[in-house]
Write a protein that holds these residues in place. Structure first.
Motif, PDB file in Angstrom:
ATOM      1  N   LEU A 102      82.437  14.614 -33.927  1.00 32.28           N
ATOM      2  CA  LEU A 102      81.665  15.329 -32.914  1.00 32.28           C
ATOM      3  C   LEU A 102      81.104  16.607 -33.529  1.00 32.28           C
ATOM      4  N   ARG A 103      80.225  17.252 -32.790  1.00 32.61           N
ATOM      5  CA  ARG A 103      79.721  18.554 -33.210  1.00 32.61           C
ATOM      6  C   ARG A 103      80.599  19.643 -32.594  1.00 32.61           C
ATOM      7  N   ASP A 104      80.572  20.823 -33.189  1.00 30.88           N
ATOM      8  CA  ASP A 104      81.400  21.937 -32.703  1.00 30.88           C
ATOM      9  C   ASP A 104      81.206  22.159 -31.209  1.00 30.88           C
ATOM     10  N   TRP A 105      79.942  22.208 -30.771  1.00 31.22           N
ATOM     11  CA  TRP A 105      79.677  22.529 -29.377  1.00 31.22           C
ATOM     12  C   TRP A 105      80.236  21.450 -28.454  1.00 31.22           C
ATOM     13  N   GLN A 106      80.279  20.198 -28.917  1.00 27.82           N
ATOM     14  CA  GLN A 106      80.822  19.121 -28.079  1.00 27.82           C
ATOM     15  C   GLN A 106      82.323  19.311 -27.865  1.00 27.82           C
ATOM     16  N   VAL A 107      83.021  19.757 -28.879  1.00 26.67           N
ATOM     17  CA  VAL A 107      84.455  20.027 -28.735  1.00 26.67           C
ATOM     18  C   VAL A 107      84.663  21.203 -27.781  1.00 26.67           C
ATOM     19  N   LEU A 108      83.862  22.264 -27.950  1.00 25.62           N
ATOM     20  CA  LEU A 108      83.996  23.417 -27.055  1.00 25.62           C
ATOM     21  C   LEU A 108      83.664  23.030 -25.615  1.00 25.62           C
ATOM     22  N   ALA A 109      82.607  22.250 -25.431  1.00 19.63           N
ATOM     23  CA  ALA A 109      82.235  21.799 -24.081  1.00 19.63           C
ATOM     24  C   ALA A 109      83.319  20.896 -23.507  1.00 19.63           C
ATOM     25  N   ALA A 110      83.876  20.026 -24.317  1.00 14.34           N
ATOM     26  CA  ALA A 110      84.953  19.142 -23.845  1.00 14.34           C
ATOM     27  C   ALA A 110      86.144  19.961 -23.382  1.00 14.34           C
ATOM     28  N   ARG A 111      86.423  21.046 -24.078  1.00 18.51           N
ATOM     29  CA  ARG A 111      87.515  21.936 -23.655  1.00 18.51           C
ATOM     30  C   ARG A 111      87.180  22.553 -22.299  1.00 18.51           C
ATOM     31  N   GLU A 112      85.944  23.012 -22.104  1.00 20.42           N
ATOM     32  CA  GLU A 112      85.514  23.585 -20.817  1.00 20.42           C
ATOM     33  C   GLU A 112      85.634  22.556 -19.697  1.00 20.42           C
ATOM     34  N   PHE A 113      85.331  21.290 -19.996  1.00 21.78           N
ATOM     35  CA  PHE A 113      85.400  20.220 -19.012  1.00 21.78           C
ATOM     36  C   PHE A 113      86.827  19.743 -18.769  1.00 21.78           C
ATOM     37  N   GLY A 114      87.778  20.275 -19.544  1.00 26.89           N
ATOM     38  CA  GLY A 114      89.162  19.864 -19.386  1.00 26.89           C
ATOM     39  C   GLY A 114      89.467  18.513 -20.020  1.00 26.89           C
ATOM     40  N   LEU A 115      88.622  18.075 -20.932  1.00 31.14           N
ATOM     41  CA  LEU A 115      88.815  16.776 -21.579  1.00 31.14           C
ATOM     42  C   LEU A 115      89.680  16.863 -22.835  1.00 31.14           C
ATOM     43  N   LEU A 116      89.881  18.062 -23.319  1.00 27.98           N
ATOM     44  CA  LEU A 116      90.760  18.278 -24.461  1.00 27.98           C
ATOM     45  C   LEU A 116      91.779  19.343 -24.068  1.00 27.98           C
ATOM     46  N   PRO A 117      93.005  19.192 -24.522  1.00 27.74           N
ATOM     47  CA  PRO A 117      94.007  20.204 -24.207  1.00 27.74           C
ATOM     48  C   PRO A 117      93.738  21.504 -24.968  1.00 27.74           C
ATOM     49  N   ALA A 118      94.352  22.556 -24.488  1.00 29.96           N
ATOM     50  CA  ALA A 118      94.254  23.834 -25.179  1.00 29.96           C
ATOM     51  C   ALA A 118      94.951  23.717 -26.530  1.00 29.96           C
ATOM     52  N   PRO A 119      94.558  24.546 -27.480  1.00 28.23           N
ATOM     53  CA  PRO A 119      95.254  24.543 -28.762  1.00 28.23           C
ATOM     54  C   PRO A 119      96.758  24.739 -28.545  1.00 28.23           C
ATOM     55  N   ASP A 120      97.548  24.048 -29.341  1.00 33.56           N
ATOM     56  CA  ASP A 120      98.996  24.081 -29.154  1.00 33.56           C
ATOM     57  C   ASP A 120      99.750  24.680 -30.333  1.00 33.56           C
ATOM     58  N   ALA A 121      99.017  25.173 -31.333  1.00 32.13           N
ATOM     59  CA  ALA A 121      99.680  25.696 -32.533  1.00 32.13           C
ATOM     60  C   ALA A 121      99.006  26.997 -32.968  1.00 32.13           C
ATOM     61  N   ALA A 122      99.375  28.077 -32.315  1.00 31.89           N
ATOM     62  CA  ALA A 122      98.839  29.406 -32.659  1.00 31.89           C
ATOM     63  C   ALA A 122      97.310  29.411 -32.701  1.00 31.89           C
ATOM     64  N   GLY A 123      96.684  28.956 -31.633  1.00 34.47           N
ATOM     65  CA  GLY A 123      95.228  28.958 -31.537  1.00 34.47           C
ATOM     66  C   GLY A 123      94.546  27.790 -32.225  1.00 34.47           C
ATOM     67  N   ARG A 124      95.322  26.874 -32.722  1.00 29.98           N
ATOM     68  CA  ARG A 124      94.799  25.689 -33.406  1.00 29.98           C
ATOM     69  C   ARG A 124      95.430  24.464 -32.770  1.00 29.98           C
ATOM     70  N   ARG A 125      94.934  23.296 -33.124  1.00 32.60           N
ATOM     71  CA  ARG A 125      95.509  22.047 -32.606  1.00 32.60           C
ATOM     72  C   ARG A 125      96.386  21.424 -33.685  1.00 32.60           C
TER      73      ARG A 125
END
Length: 187
Positions: free
Chosen positions: A18-41
């Motif tokens: 995916l592109r960076d913005w798609q991951v960020l948008a997916a996070r906004e849409f609640g489709l990806l969980p929040a980072p779980d390792a000190a701000g990272r996944r």
């Protein structure tokens, strides 16, 4: 990848195709969980994210999110309604649209919306869209513009009315004030 055990959003995007913005948008849409390792996944969370790629693409699409004016134009073109950026904001306030990203420029933050979601709203939620447009147009038709309100109160300058309205707690929407409120002040 800068870490063997965790991904930032850009690294996750690359891993998922995916592109960076798609991951960020997916996070906004609640489709990806929040980072779980000190701000990272964590690497352990990535396989679950990989299973969401089709859902992410269906939600955010291939086009970069757009702001209020372009969102309004897209909705207007697809619905045939006179949609304005204020209508887009109202749809977001009501939860019909989800903010996919935010852009900050000139000290102001602007909400951005996924074109794929705009298209779905125009098609699948035409009633909600029509209701928002109707409320705005009805308010404008029933109200007085700042210029009309100032004239009704005998003032030449609109800024005088705006200061007066603020002191009196008059609430305007879409550049108009309730006719009944202004008429009550003239009695």
């Amino acid at each position: 990848m800068t870490s063997e055990t965790a991904y930032d959003h850009a690294e996750l995007a690359g891993h998922l195709g995916l592109r960076d913005w798609q991951v960020l948008a997916a996070r906004e849409f609640g489709l990806l969980p929040a980072p779980d390792a000190a701000g990272r996944r964590s690497a352990a969370s990535v396989p679950a994210s990989a299973g969401e790629v089709d859902r992410i693409l269906a939600a955010v699409g291939e086009e970069y999110p757009v702001g209020g004016p372009r969102s309004a134009g897209r909705l207007a073109a697809r619905s045939g309604l006179p949609v304005t950026p204020a209508d887009v904001a109202a749809l977001a306030e009501r939860g019909v649209l989800t903010v996919a990203a935010r852009y900050t420029g000139n000290g102001q933050s602007h909400d951005l919306f996924a074109p794929a979601q705009l298209d779905r709203v125009a098609e699948e939620q035409a009633g909600a869209l029509a209701a928002v447009v109707a409320e705005r147009t009805e308010w404008i038709a029933a109200g007085l513009s700042v210029e009309e309100a100032a004239r009704a109160l005998g003032w030449q300058r609109q800024d005088q009315f705006l200061e007066f309205a603020q002191r009196r707690g008059l609430v305007g929407k879409h550049g108009h004030y309730a006719r009944a409120d202004i008429e009550a002040l003239t009695r």
